[in-house]
Motif scaffolding. Structure first.
Motif, PDB file in Angstrom:
ATOM      1  N   GLY A 124       0.852  -1.186   0.000  1.00 62.24           N
ATOM      2  CA  GLY A 124       0.000   0.000   0.000  1.00 62.24           C
ATOM      3  C   GLY A 124       0.881   1.227   0.000  1.00 62.24           C
ATOM      4  N   ILE A 125       0.571   2.159  -0.879  1.00 64.24           N
ATOM      5  CA  ILE A 125       1.344   3.400  -0.970  1.00 64.24           C
ATOM      6  C   ILE A 125       0.587   4.484  -0.216  1.00 64.24           C
ATOM      7  N   LEU A 126       1.258   5.148   0.687  1.00 65.85           N
ATOM      8  CA  LEU A 126       0.639   6.189   1.494  1.00 65.85           C
ATOM      9  C   LEU A 126       0.177   7.341   0.608  1.00 65.85           C
ATOM     10  N   ASN A 127      -1.091   7.732   0.784  1.00 67.07           N
ATOM     11  CA  ASN A 127      -1.624   8.871   0.041  1.00 67.07           C
ATOM     12  C   ASN A 127      -0.878  10.140   0.426  1.00 67.07           C
ATOM     13  N   GLY A 128      -0.804  11.055  -0.491  1.00 67.58           N
ATOM     14  CA  GLY A 128      -0.175  12.341  -0.220  1.00 67.58           C
ATOM     15  C   GLY A 128       0.410  12.922  -1.493  1.00 67.58           C
TER      16      GLY A 128
END
Length: 146
Positions: free
Chosen positions: A55-59
């Protein structure tokens, strides 16, 4: 999955099982799709591929997406000098095929159409946004959903 009677092709399951990597929109969503509640019958499949699941951290990168030096917008602007912001708005309205009206607000929603993302809140205020009232809402709003 007790609901699986073997009568349907599950392309998503096949994609997950055959992929070198599976990347979700956030680390928490990766965990969610491996749970019984959030996996919607695919939790065994996603758990079995957990080693290949990320999972890639949103931002956002605040340097790359800084309007003072962003080459993808019509004109630069800053919080201290918003003169060119109207130029950008007009360009965005043109690019999206909207009427170019400087006094019309643009409301944008970019996300999954799921209650946890707030689309239900947006739905509750659509009538107010589009209807106009004595408190300053014009009833003339560009709503963009992606």
């Amino acid at each position: 999955d007790p609901r699986d009677t073997g009568e349907a092709i599950k392309l998503l399951r096949g994609g997950i099982e055959m992929a070198d990597r599976v990347v979700t929109v956030a680390p928490s969503y990766k965990d969610e799709i491996m749970s019984c509640e959030g996996g919607f019958g695919m939790h065994d499949c996603t758990r079995g591929r957990s080693y290949h699941l990320d999972g890639i951290l949103n931002g956002i990168d605040i340097q790359e997406w800084n309007p003072s030096n962003d080459s993808h917008i019509a004109a630069p602007f800053t919080a201290d000098n918003i003169t060119n912001k109207s130029v950008c708005k007009q360009s965005l309205q043109f690019d999206l095929g909207l009427e170019q009206k400087p006094d019309t607000p643009i409301v944008a929603f970019i996300g999954r159409l799921a209650p946890q993302k707030g689309v239900d809140v947006l739905e509750q205020v659509l009538g107010w946004l589009m209807g106009g009232d004595h408190l300053g809402v014009t009833g003339d709003v560009h709503l963009v959903m992606m």
